[in-house]
Design a protein around this motif. Structure first.
Motif, PDB file in Angstrom:
ATOM      1  N   VAL A   1       0.835  -1.205   0.000  1.00  0.00           N
ATOM      2  CA  VAL A   1       0.000   0.000   0.000  1.00  0.00           C
ATOM      3  C   VAL A   1       0.868   1.253   0.000  1.00  0.00           C
ATOM      4  N   ASN A   2       2.020   1.201   0.667  1.00  0.00           N
ATOM      5  CA  ASN A   2       2.900   2.370   0.740  1.00  0.00           C
ATOM      6  C   ASN A   2       3.677   2.607  -0.552  1.00  0.00           C
ATOM      7  N   THR A   3       3.864   1.569  -1.365  1.00  0.00           N
ATOM      8  CA  THR A   3       4.667   1.719  -2.579  1.00  0.00           C
ATOM      9  C   THR A   3       3.835   1.797  -3.852  1.00  0.00           C
ATOM     10  N   THR A   4       2.592   1.310  -3.807  1.00  0.00           N
ATOM     11  CA  THR A   4       1.713   1.329  -4.979  1.00  0.00           C
ATOM     12  C   THR A   4       0.486   2.178  -4.670  1.00  0.00           C
ATOM     13  N   LEU A   5       0.093   3.026  -5.608  1.00  0.00           N
ATOM     14  CA  LEU A   5      -1.051   3.914  -5.397  1.00  0.00           C
ATOM     15  C   LEU A   5      -2.342   3.163  -5.701  1.00  0.00           C
ATOM     16  N   TYR A   6      -3.137   2.906  -4.664  1.00  0.00           N
ATOM     17  CA  TYR A   6      -4.429   2.243  -4.821  1.00  0.00           C
ATOM     18  C   TYR A   6      -5.539   3.261  -4.568  1.00  0.00           C
ATOM     19  N   THR A   7      -6.330   3.530  -5.586  1.00  0.00           N
ATOM     20  CA  THR A   7      -7.440   4.479  -5.448  1.00  0.00           C
ATOM     21  C   THR A   7      -8.762   3.786  -5.136  1.00  0.00           C
ATOM     22  N   ASP A   8      -8.745   2.452  -5.139  1.00  0.00           N
ATOM     23  CA  ASP A   8      -9.973   1.707  -4.891  1.00  0.00           C
ATOM     24  C   ASP A   8      -9.611   0.375  -4.239  1.00  0.00           C
ATOM     25  N   CYS A   9     -10.448  -0.082  -3.314  1.00  0.00           N
ATOM     26  CA  CYS A   9     -10.192  -1.355  -2.636  1.00  0.00           C
ATOM     27  C   CYS A   9     -10.248  -2.536  -3.606  1.00  0.00           C
ATOM     28  N   LYS A  10     -10.934  -2.374  -4.745  1.00  0.00           N
ATOM     29  CA  LYS A  10     -11.105  -3.492  -5.675  1.00  0.00           C
ATOM     30  C   LYS A  10      -9.746  -3.993  -6.177  1.00  0.00           C
ATOM     31  N   ASP A  11      -8.851  -3.060  -6.534  1.00  0.00           N
ATOM     32  CA  ASP A  11      -7.536  -3.463  -7.030  1.00  0.00           C
ATOM     33  C   ASP A  11      -6.713  -4.129  -5.932  1.00  0.00           C
ATOM     34  N   LEU A  12      -6.851  -3.633  -4.706  1.00  0.00           N
ATOM     35  CA  LEU A  12      -6.117  -4.229  -3.594  1.00  0.00           C
ATOM     36  C   LEU A  12      -6.674  -5.601  -3.246  1.00  0.00           C
ATOM     37  N   GLN A  13      -7.983  -5.775  -3.383  1.00  0.00           N
ATOM     38  CA  GLN A  13      -8.586  -7.093  -3.205  1.00  0.00           C
ATOM     39  C   GLN A  13      -7.978  -8.094  -4.193  1.00  0.00           C
ATOM     40  N   ALA A  14      -7.837  -7.652  -5.443  1.00  0.00           N
ATOM     41  CA  ALA A  14      -7.271  -8.525  -6.476  1.00  0.00           C
ATOM     42  C   ALA A  14      -5.821  -8.882  -6.148  1.00  0.00           C
ATOM     43  N   TRP A  15      -5.056  -7.903  -5.649  1.00  0.00           N
ATOM     44  CA  TRP A  15      -3.656  -8.171  -5.293  1.00  0.00           C
ATOM     45  C   TRP A  15      -3.570  -9.185  -4.159  1.00  0.00           C
ATOM     46  N   LEU A  16      -4.410  -9.047  -3.140  1.00  0.00           N
ATOM     47  CA  LEU A  16      -4.401  -9.989  -2.018  1.00  0.00           C
ATOM     48  C   LEU A  16      -4.754 -11.406  -2.477  1.00  0.00           C
ATOM     49  N   TRP A  17      -5.692 -11.500  -3.419  1.00  0.00           N
ATOM     50  CA  TRP A  17      -6.070 -12.824  -3.894  1.00  0.00           C
ATOM     51  C   TRP A  17      -4.944 -13.451  -4.723  1.00  0.00           C
ATOM     52  N   ARG A  18      -4.309 -12.643  -5.592  1.00  0.00           N
ATOM     53  CA  ARG A  18      -3.210 -13.164  -6.405  1.00  0.00           C
ATOM     54  C   ARG A  18      -2.023 -13.577  -5.533  1.00  0.00           C
ATOM     55  N   THR A  19      -1.763 -12.804  -4.488  1.00  0.00           N
ATOM     56  CA  THR A  19      -0.561 -13.016  -3.699  1.00  0.00           C
ATOM     57  C   THR A  19      -0.734 -14.063  -2.611  1.00  0.00           C
TER      58      THR A  19
END
Length: 229
Positions: free
Chosen positions: A94-112
């Protein structure tokens, strides 16, 4: 909270730290080593991107269980789907990548980590980790921190001359106020328009001005046809 390790345990943890660099146990080992090095609990939490409660939980587990059982024991805590190491990775992301919406972060958590969070659940988790949803801070793309530092050094010298009565310090800049009406938001009846009369052109006034830094009432102003920056 202090941790004092015997030399043998410290060396063993150092070896494990290298072996577990990409493993969940890396954070557990590093917490103990940092506290053994004299770092405060708050500093350890900040550097590793953890909550202070999590760091305290690790230390209590290490003290109560001993080294061998501590390394084999992973308390679930209250964070839910992610371990402490995964939470630290999330904070870093979160500190290194700009997330403007929780949807993209949800996708990252699922992929990772195959972590399935709802939008509400992820929002609550981010709040607990110390994040908030707010406007970004605009920074000039051509800003030069080194040049700014040099300017402040030069400014300090100029200020010293001003205080001694050897110089006068002015700040100068150009302004281009537009000669035009701008619409704004106002309370209006639903379905009805609120007309606002405007001028017929978009002419600008070009002003060059200099302001005495120690006497703001002293202004030098020059209106020109154009300004060449």
């Amino acid at each position: 909270m202090n941790v004092e390790l015997p030399v043998s345990e410290r060396q063993h943890l150092r070896q494990l730290q290298k072996q577990r660099r990409d493993d969940d146990g890396y954070v557990k080992v590093t917490v103990v080593l940092m506290l053994d090095a004299g770092r405060s609990l708050a500093t350890v939490a900040q550097d590793l991107g953890l909550d202070e409660t999590t760091v305290y939980r690790y230390v209590r587990a290490f003290t109560d269980l001993g080294l061998e059982k501590y390394l084999a024991h992973e308390q679930p805590g209250y964070w839910g789907l992610l371990t402490s190491a995964q939470l630290a990775h999330l904070c870093q992301e979160v500190n290194t990548t700009l997330y403007t919406d929780c949807k993209d972060l949800q996708a990252w958590l699922w992929r990772t980590y195959q972590g399935a969070y709802s939008r509400l659940g992820l929002t609550d988790l981010l709040h607990r980790l110390g994040f908030t949803y707010k406007l970004t801070t605009p920074v000039p793309c051509q800003a030069n921190a080194a040049a700014q530092a040099d300017f402040l050094d030069e400014l300090a010298v100029l200020e010293a001359h001003v205080e001694q009565g050897e110089a006068v310090l002015y700040y100068a800049d150009a302004a281009h106020p537009p000669h035009n009406t701008r619409c704004t938001r106002a309370w209006c009846e639903v379905g009805q328009e609120r007309p606002l009369l405007t001028v017929s052109g978009r002419e600008r006034v070009n002003l060059n001005a200099a302001l005495n830094a120690h006497d703001p009432t002293q202004v030098l102003l020059d209106e020109t046809g154009c300004v060449n920056a």
